[in-house]
Design an enzyme around this catalytic site. Structure first.
Site, PDB file in Angstrom:
ATOM      1  N   ARG A 100       0.859  -1.189   0.000  1.00 52.60           N
ATOM      2  CA  ARG A 100       0.000   0.000   0.000  1.00 52.60           C
ATOM      3  C   ARG A 100       0.889   1.230   0.000  1.00 52.60           C
ATOM      4  O   ARG A 100       2.116   1.138   0.070  1.00 52.60           O
ATOM      5  CB  ARG A 100      -1.028  -0.005   1.135  1.00 52.60           C
ATOM      6  CG  ARG A 100      -0.663  -0.645   2.434  1.00 52.60           C
ATOM      7  CD  ARG A 100       0.437   0.021   3.206  1.00 52.60           C
ATOM      8  NE  ARG A 100       0.177   1.427   3.408  1.00 52.60           N
ATOM      9  CZ  ARG A 100       1.089   2.328   3.685  1.00 52.60           C
ATOM     10  NH1 ARG A 100       2.371   1.986   3.806  1.00 52.60           N
ATOM     11  NH2 ARG A 100       0.798   3.588   3.835  1.00 52.60           N
ATOM     12  N   GLY A 101       0.237   2.422  -0.073  1.00 46.52           N
ATOM     13  CA  GLY A 101       1.005   3.660  -0.228  1.00 46.52           C
ATOM     14  C   GLY A 101       1.114   3.952  -1.719  1.00 46.52           C
ATOM     15  O   GLY A 101       1.494   3.068  -2.497  1.00 46.52           O
ATOM     16  N   ALA A 102       0.782   5.180  -2.089  1.00 48.56           N
ATOM     17  CA  ALA A 102       0.632   5.498  -3.521  1.00 48.56           C
ATOM     18  C   ALA A 102       1.823   5.089  -4.404  1.00 48.56           C
ATOM     19  O   ALA A 102       1.636   4.386  -5.407  1.00 48.56           O
ATOM     20  CB  ALA A 102       0.313   6.977  -3.667  1.00 48.56           C
ATOM     21  N   ARG A 132      -7.508  -0.208  -6.570  1.00 49.69           N
ATOM     22  CA  ARG A 132      -7.672   0.924  -5.652  1.00 49.69           C
ATOM     23  C   ARG A 132      -7.850   2.193  -6.501  1.00 49.69           C
ATOM     24  O   ARG A 132      -6.995   2.502  -7.327  1.00 49.69           O
ATOM     25  CB  ARG A 132      -6.466   1.040  -4.707  1.00 49.69           C
ATOM     26  CG  ARG A 132      -6.306  -0.228  -3.852  1.00 49.69           C
ATOM     27  CD  ARG A 132      -5.530  -0.011  -2.601  1.00 49.69           C
ATOM     28  NE  ARG A 132      -6.139   0.907  -1.680  1.00 49.69           N
ATOM     29  CZ  ARG A 132      -5.498   1.427  -0.633  1.00 49.69           C
ATOM     30  NH1 ARG A 132      -4.244   1.111  -0.412  1.00 49.69           N
ATOM     31  NH2 ARG A 132      -6.102   2.269   0.177  1.00 49.69           N
ATOM     32  N   GLN A 184      -2.087   2.680   9.973  1.00 50.36           N
ATOM     33  CA  GLN A 184      -0.785   2.655   9.301  1.00 50.36           C
ATOM     34  C   GLN A 184       0.277   3.427  10.092  1.00 50.36           C
ATOM     35  O   GLN A 184       1.461   3.112  10.014  1.00 50.36           O
ATOM     36  CB  GLN A 184      -0.894   3.269   7.900  1.00 50.36           C
ATOM     37  CG  GLN A 184      -1.679   2.444   6.902  1.00 50.36           C
ATOM     38  CD  GLN A 184      -3.135   2.850   6.839  1.00 50.36           C
ATOM     39  OE1 GLN A 184      -3.709   3.281   7.829  1.00 50.36           O
ATOM     40  NE2 GLN A 184      -3.735   2.713   5.676  1.00 50.36           N
ATOM     41  N   ASP A 188      -1.853  10.839  -2.072  1.00 46.92           N
ATOM     42  CA  ASP A 188      -2.261   9.774  -3.003  1.00 46.92           C
ATOM     43  C   ASP A 188      -2.592  10.342  -4.370  1.00 46.92           C
ATOM     44  O   ASP A 188      -2.535   9.632  -5.381  1.00 46.92           O
ATOM     45  CB  ASP A 188      -3.455   9.015  -2.436  1.00 46.92           C
ATOM     46  CG  ASP A 188      -2.981   8.129  -1.297  1.00 46.92           C
ATOM     47  OD1 ASP A 188      -2.799   8.657  -0.184  1.00 46.92           O
ATOM     48  OD2 ASP A 188      -2.731   6.940  -1.545  1.00 46.92           O
ATOM     49  N   ASN A 243      -5.303  12.619   0.493  1.00 43.87           N
ATOM     50  CA  ASN A 243      -4.411  11.765   1.288  1.00 43.87           C
ATOM     51  C   ASN A 243      -5.248  11.029   2.338  1.00 43.87           C
ATOM     52  O   ASN A 243      -6.466  11.216   2.432  1.00 43.87           O
ATOM     53  CB  ASN A 243      -3.291  12.597   1.930  1.00 43.87           C
ATOM     54  CG  ASN A 243      -2.185  11.737   2.484  1.00 43.87           C
ATOM     55  OD1 ASN A 243      -1.716  10.816   1.813  1.00 43.87           O
ATOM     56  ND2 ASN A 243      -1.760  11.986   3.703  1.00 43.87           N
ATOM     57  N   LYS A 244      -4.586  10.221   3.100  1.00 46.23           N
ATOM     58  CA  LYS A 244      -5.254   9.347   4.090  1.00 46.23           C
ATOM     59  C   LYS A 244      -6.281  10.108   4.921  1.00 46.23           C
ATOM     60  O   LYS A 244      -6.036  11.237   5.343  1.00 46.23           O
ATOM     61  CB  LYS A 244      -4.176   8.732   4.987  1.00 46.23           C
ATOM     62  CG  LYS A 244      -4.656   7.781   6.042  1.00 46.23           C
ATOM     63  CD  LYS A 244      -5.552   6.672   5.532  1.00 46.23           C
ATOM     64  CE  LYS A 244      -4.965   5.874   4.399  1.00 46.23           C
ATOM     65  NZ  LYS A 244      -5.996   5.052   3.673  1.00 46.23           N
TER      66      LYS A 244
END
Ligand code: MRU
Length: 336
Positions: free
Chosen positions: A44-46, A87, A193, A234, A243-244
């Site tokens: 995960r993570g862009a 995603r 996270q 992201d 973003n998150k």
């Protein structure tokens, strides 16, 4: 730590769902396994999502039994279609797939030449990601002063990239430049996270980190415990940073307390084709909110909202740190 590697026709990843309690490395053998790994957040993570998708296509090309070049191209398009569904918010996913398909289309020669070109491109993108993060780290370090405490949200570190990280790359860049820096990590409900991954990777590198719950951001800021905020992204659209979930809360509180709010992201995270109204925010399964780990904490039948990302207008962003240099929102906003 390097989070993804091509090894003898497989892609080796660390299963991030298991961290920090277990370090489990997996060998993915085909693009379906890669699509699952992205969707279920083993990776995960862009930036890492982008490179993983590129490797998904590399697996499809490397193991293909296609008879002709045209058949291989069709198989790649099929794998790309599945990978695109994993995603929706991180633009790096779509950027990476388009880039690999473009290379495949432009490669002349046999199907073996084409397969080789796809694997080479995925490896190149992985190496470029690390290079970009180190450049971002060096640029971002200019904004950090010796003795700063940096608050970060979610995980925008090695584990969200191939290595080094974006927001945590700035922390590492500042430390590499000889500055003494401390980090406050928000836990980042619902998937944690920050607690699980940011704390794990910073402690592994002996970087001073303190964990807080997301509800404590106002408290630490109002008590003068935070000098700067650095987060990842992201997707950076024309008017905002996606973003998150929870990033927007942090940005508004930072503005209220006069604390600089920086976003670190590679150029592959820029999406100047869209505004925030047009961007898709991923909605994940309700149990991420109703449960903590495997334990249910909310009543059965409760209605749940679970957007995985939020939208921070550029007005709250003091600078965007990229591998090309530092961008100021005035410049980005002029383009809208
Ligand atoms: O849902 P995730 O864990 O993939 O979300 C990650 C984030 O929101 C990160 O902050 C963002 O991708 C930046 S990663 C360098």
């Amino acid at each position: 730590m390097r989070t993804i590697e091509w090894k003898d026709g497989t892609v080796v990843i660390i299963d991030q769902r298991k961290l920090p309690n277990e370090e489990v490395w997996l060998e993915l053998k085909n693009s379906d396994e890669m699509a699952f790994a992205i969707k279920e957040m083993l990776v995960r993570g862009a930036p890492l999502i982008g490179v993983s998708a590129a490797y998904g296509l590399a697996l499809a090309a490397f193991h293909s039994n296609a008879k002709t070049r045209e058949d291989l191209m069709t198989e790649l398009e099929t794998a790309a279609k599945l990978l695109r569904t994993t995603r929706p918010t991180a633009v790096n996913l779509f950027w990476a797939i388009d880039r690999v398909l473009d290379v495949a289309k432009k490669t002349s020669g046999t199907k073996e030449d084409l397969a080789k070109a796809v694997v080479t491109e995925a490896n190149k993108m992985a190496d470029e990601d690390v290079e970009a993060n180190k450049k971002m780290g060096a640029f971002g370090a200019q904004l950090i002063e010796d003795g700063d405490t940096i608050l970060t949200h979610c995980n925008a570190g090695s584990l969200a990239t191939v290595d080094y990280g974006t927001a945590l790359g700035v922390v590492r860049g500042a430390i590499d430049a000889g500055k003494n820096v401390k980090v406050i990590s928000c836990e980042t409900r619902p998937r944690m996270q920050g607690a699980k991954l940011t704390c794990y990777e910073l402690m592994r590198d002996n970087i001073d980190v303190t964990l807080i719950s997301d509800t404590m951001v106002g408290y630490v800021m109002s008590n003068g415990l935070v000098d700067k905020v650095v987060v990842g992204a992201d997707r950076i659209v024309r008017d905002a940073v996606l973003n998150k979930i929870g990033t927007y809360n942090v940005a508004v509180l930072a503005a209220e307390h006069g604390i600089p709010f920086y976003v670190a992201a590679p150029m592959s995270t820029m999406d100047q084709t869209k505004t925030s109204a047009e961007a898709v925010i991923e909605e994940r399964r309700p149990t991420e909110v109703t449960n903590i780990g495997s334990e249910r904490i909310a009543p059965q039948g409760i209605k749940v909202l679970n957007p995985a990302f939020d939208i921070t207008p550029l007005a709250y962003v003091d600078a965007v740190i990229t591998e090309k240099g530092i961008l100021y929102p005035e410049i980005l906003l002029q383009k809208t």
